[in-house]
Every structure is written in structure tokens, then in C-alpha cells.
Design a protein around this motif. Structure first.
Motif, PDB file in Angstrom:
ATOM      1  N   VAL A  88       0.830  -1.206   0.000  1.00 56.16           N
ATOM      2  CA  VAL A  88       0.000   0.000   0.000  1.00 56.16           C
ATOM      3  C   VAL A  88       0.865   1.257   0.000  1.00 56.16           C
ATOM      4  O   VAL A  88       0.624   2.188  -0.765  1.00 56.16           O
ATOM      5  CB  VAL A  88      -0.963   0.013   1.212  1.00 56.16           C
ATOM      6  N   THR A  89       1.875   1.287   0.844  1.00 54.56           N
ATOM      7  CA  THR A  89       2.657   2.512   0.990  1.00 54.56           C
ATOM      8  C   THR A  89       3.716   2.689  -0.088  1.00 54.56           C
ATOM      9  O   THR A  89       3.998   3.807  -0.502  1.00 54.56           O
ATOM     10  CB  THR A  89       3.341   2.566   2.369  1.00 54.56           C
ATOM     11  N   ARG A  90       4.280   1.586  -0.576  1.00 48.85           N
ATOM     12  CA  ARG A  90       5.391   1.706  -1.535  1.00 48.85           C
ATOM     13  C   ARG A  90       5.015   1.312  -2.964  1.00 48.85           C
ATOM     14  O   ARG A  90       5.838   1.428  -3.867  1.00 48.85           O
ATOM     15  CB  ARG A  90       6.569   0.867  -1.064  1.00 48.85           C
ATOM     16  N   HIS A  91       3.817   0.803  -3.145  1.00 53.12           N
ATOM     17  CA  HIS A  91       3.352   0.388  -4.482  1.00 53.12           C
ATOM     18  C   HIS A  91       4.319  -0.588  -5.144  1.00 53.12           C
ATOM     19  O   HIS A  91       4.573  -0.514  -6.353  1.00 53.12           O
ATOM     20  CB  HIS A  91       3.103   1.595  -5.390  1.00 53.12           C
ATOM     21  N   ALA A  92       4.850  -1.487  -4.357  1.00 55.99           N
ATOM     22  CA  ALA A  92       5.781  -2.501  -4.843  1.00 55.99           C
ATOM     23  C   ALA A  92       5.721  -3.701  -3.914  1.00 55.99           C
ATOM     24  O   ALA A  92       5.250  -3.590  -2.771  1.00 55.99           O
ATOM     25  CB  ALA A  92       7.203  -1.949  -4.872  1.00 55.99           C
ATOM     26  N   LEU A  93       6.173  -4.830  -4.405  1.00 56.24           N
ATOM     27  CA  LEU A  93       6.268  -6.010  -3.557  1.00 56.24           C
ATOM     28  C   LEU A  93       7.470  -5.858  -2.632  1.00 56.24           C
ATOM     29  O   LEU A  93       8.490  -5.280  -3.021  1.00 56.24           O
ATOM     30  CB  LEU A  93       6.417  -7.270  -4.408  1.00 56.24           C
ATOM     31  N   PRO A  94       7.363  -6.384  -1.411  1.00 53.60           N
ATOM     32  CA  PRO A  94       8.493  -6.262  -0.485  1.00 53.60           C
ATOM     33  C   PRO A  94       9.653  -7.162  -0.918  1.00 53.60           C
ATOM     34  O   PRO A  94       9.450  -8.131  -1.649  1.00 53.60           O
ATOM     35  CB  PRO A  94       7.909  -6.725   0.851  1.00 53.60           C
ATOM     36  N   PRO A  95      10.858  -6.848  -0.465  1.00 58.86           N
ATOM     37  CA  PRO A  95      11.984  -7.737  -0.761  1.00 58.86           C
ATOM     38  C   PRO A  95      11.753  -9.099  -0.104  1.00 58.86           C
ATOM     39  O   PRO A  95      11.012  -9.215   0.879  1.00 58.86           O
ATOM     40  CB  PRO A  95      13.184  -7.016  -0.143  1.00 58.86           C
ATOM     41  N   LEU A  96      12.363 -10.120  -0.650  1.00 58.73           N
ATOM     42  CA  LEU A  96      12.125 -11.484  -0.170  1.00 58.73           C
ATOM     43  C   LEU A  96      12.497 -11.691   1.287  1.00 58.73           C
ATOM     44  O   LEU A  96      11.929 -12.563   1.951  1.00 58.73           O
ATOM     45  CB  LEU A  96      12.866 -12.486  -1.054  1.00 58.73           C
ATOM     46  N   ASP A  97      13.392 -10.897   1.811  1.00 60.83           N
ATOM     47  CA  ASP A  97      13.783 -11.049   3.214  1.00 60.83           C
ATOM     48  C   ASP A  97      12.981 -10.138   4.155  1.00 60.83           C
ATOM     49  O   ASP A  97      13.302 -10.011   5.330  1.00 60.83           O
ATOM     50  CB  ASP A  97      15.283 -10.809   3.376  1.00 60.83           C
ATOM     51  N   PHE A  98      11.918  -9.514   3.638  1.00 62.18           N
ATOM     52  CA  PHE A  98      11.099  -8.599   4.447  1.00 62.18           C
ATOM     53  C   PHE A  98      10.474  -9.312   5.639  1.00 62.18           C
ATOM     54  O   PHE A  98      10.560  -8.845   6.765  1.00 62.18           O
ATOM     55  CB  PHE A  98      10.029  -7.953   3.562  1.00 62.18           C
ATOM     56  N   ASN A  99       9.802 -10.416   5.395  1.00 63.03           N
ATOM     57  CA  ASN A  99       9.234 -11.246   6.464  1.00 63.03           C
ATOM     58  C   ASN A  99       8.884 -12.621   5.880  1.00 63.03           C
ATOM     59  O   ASN A  99       9.201 -12.905   4.730  1.00 63.03           O
ATOM     60  CB  ASN A  99       8.031 -10.571   7.139  1.00 63.03           C
ATOM     61  N   THR A 100       8.201 -13.438   6.647  1.00 57.42           N
ATOM     62  CA  THR A 100       7.939 -14.820   6.210  1.00 57.42           C
ATOM     63  C   THR A 100       6.953 -14.918   5.053  1.00 57.42           C
ATOM     64  O   THR A 100       6.955 -15.922   4.341  1.00 57.42           O
ATOM     65  CB  THR A 100       7.413 -15.679   7.374  1.00 57.42           C
TER      66      THR A 100
END
Length: 187
Positions: free
Chosen positions: A15-27
Motif C-alpha cells: 500500500v505505501t510503496r506500491h511494490a512487492l516487499p523484498p524477499l527477506d522482508f518477512n515470512t
């Protein structure tokens, strides 16, 4: 839900970054993106976590509708069996628990139910070389895989079902495979 602490930040990140999080963001970051993208779109409209719980509940109800359609199609001779099966599907503890949670499980279960409704007809249509039913099945399988990788078991199941049909043709396996070639390639 038990993994809300992973799903909610994942959704908030989109929502805030309009992108998918990096793979190490969380589980949940390595999960396929369909659920989290849909959930982020709902949250971006100004709704909150409660709306996502309701979205899961609606998907759970739609899953029960699909199960009823499948039961009507594949068990037409026994109303009692259909009613008992639907009642069981409605109160399975795992399903009832998930159907209000913020999780990709409810979406993959809905899409999996849709696959189970259309798979028999699509596999039968492939025998005659019809492409559209298998293409529709492939679309549903792809969406299910985009919701959760666990849906790969459905892909495997459909492939095994088609392979068994071809193997049952014994010496005529080549014509059986050739008849299904266009639909399978399209799928």
C-alpha cells in the motif's frame, strides 16, 4: 489469524510503496503476490484489517457455492449425500477458522474449489481436442498458483489424471496423446 503479524505488514508495504516487499522482508514476502496485491488494493481504498476478514468470509461463502455446484453436478443421484457433504464443508474446523482470517489460504481454497468444479469437464473436453475448457482450467490453476504455491498439487493432479487417461489407451496411446495435444499445449 496466526500469521497476521506477517501478512499485515506485507500488505501495508504494498500500500505505501506500491511494490512487492523484498524477499527477506518477512515470512510471507516470498509468497506469490495475488492475495497480498488484492488485499493492498482493498486497504488502499481506505478499508482496514476488518474488511480483509470480511473479504475472506465472502470468499469462504463463494467456496461453499462452488462446492454445492460440484455436488449437484457430480452427485445428482443423492440429495442426502450432497447436503451432508456441504454441511461438512461448511463446518470443517480448519475452513471455518480460516474464513475470517487475513491469509492467502482463503483465496487459494476458493480457486482450488473452482478448479475442482471445472477439471472433470475440461479433461473430458481435451479428449476431443477442444481447447477452451483446458485454457479456462489452466487460467484457474495459474491464479491458484499465484495465490499460494501449495496449489501446485492441483496442477500435478490434473497432469496425472490426463496421463492416466492416455496410459489407459495402451497401444493406442499415441492417438490419445495426439487428440489432446492442442488443448494441452494451450493449457
Amino acid at each position: 489469524g496466526w500469521d497476521f503479524n506477517a501478512h499485515w505488514p506485507h500488505i501495508q508495504y504494498i500500500v505505501t510503496r506500491h511494490a512487492l516487499p523484498p524477499l527477506d522482508f518477512n515470512t510471507t514476502a516470498p509468497h506469490p503476490p495475488l492475495y497480498h496485491t488484492i488485499a493492498a488494493a482493498v486497504v488502499a481504498l481506505g478499508l482496514d484489517a476488518g474488511a480483509l476478514g470480511w473479504m475472506s468470509a465472502v470468499w469462504g461463502m463463494l467456496r461453499l457455492v462452488l462446492i454445492w455446484i460440484a455436488l449437484e453436478k457430480w452427485l445428482p443421484e443423492s440429495r442426502l449425500a450432497r447436503v451432508v457433504a456441504l454441511a461438512l464443508a461448511a463446518v470443517l474446523p480448519a475452513a471455518a477458522h480460516l474464513d475470517g482470517m487475513i491469509t492467502n489460504e482463503t483465496l487459494v481454497m476458493l480457486l482450488s474449489a473452482a478448479v475442482l468444479v471445472v477439471a472433470p469437464r475440461a479433461i473430458a473436453a481435451a479428449r476431443t481436442g477442444r481447447v477452451r475448457p483446458i485454457a479456462g482450467l489452466a487460467l484457474l490453476l495459474g491464479l491458484a498458483m499465484m495465490a499460494k504455491v501449495a496449489a501446485s498439487i492441483l496442477v500435478t493432479s490434473v497432469a496425472v489424471g490426463i496421463a492416466l487417461e492416455i496410459a489407459r489407451a495402451r497401444k493406442a496411446w499415441w492417438p490419445a496423446l495426439r487428440a489432446r495435444a492442442r488443448p494441452l499445449i494451450a493449457g
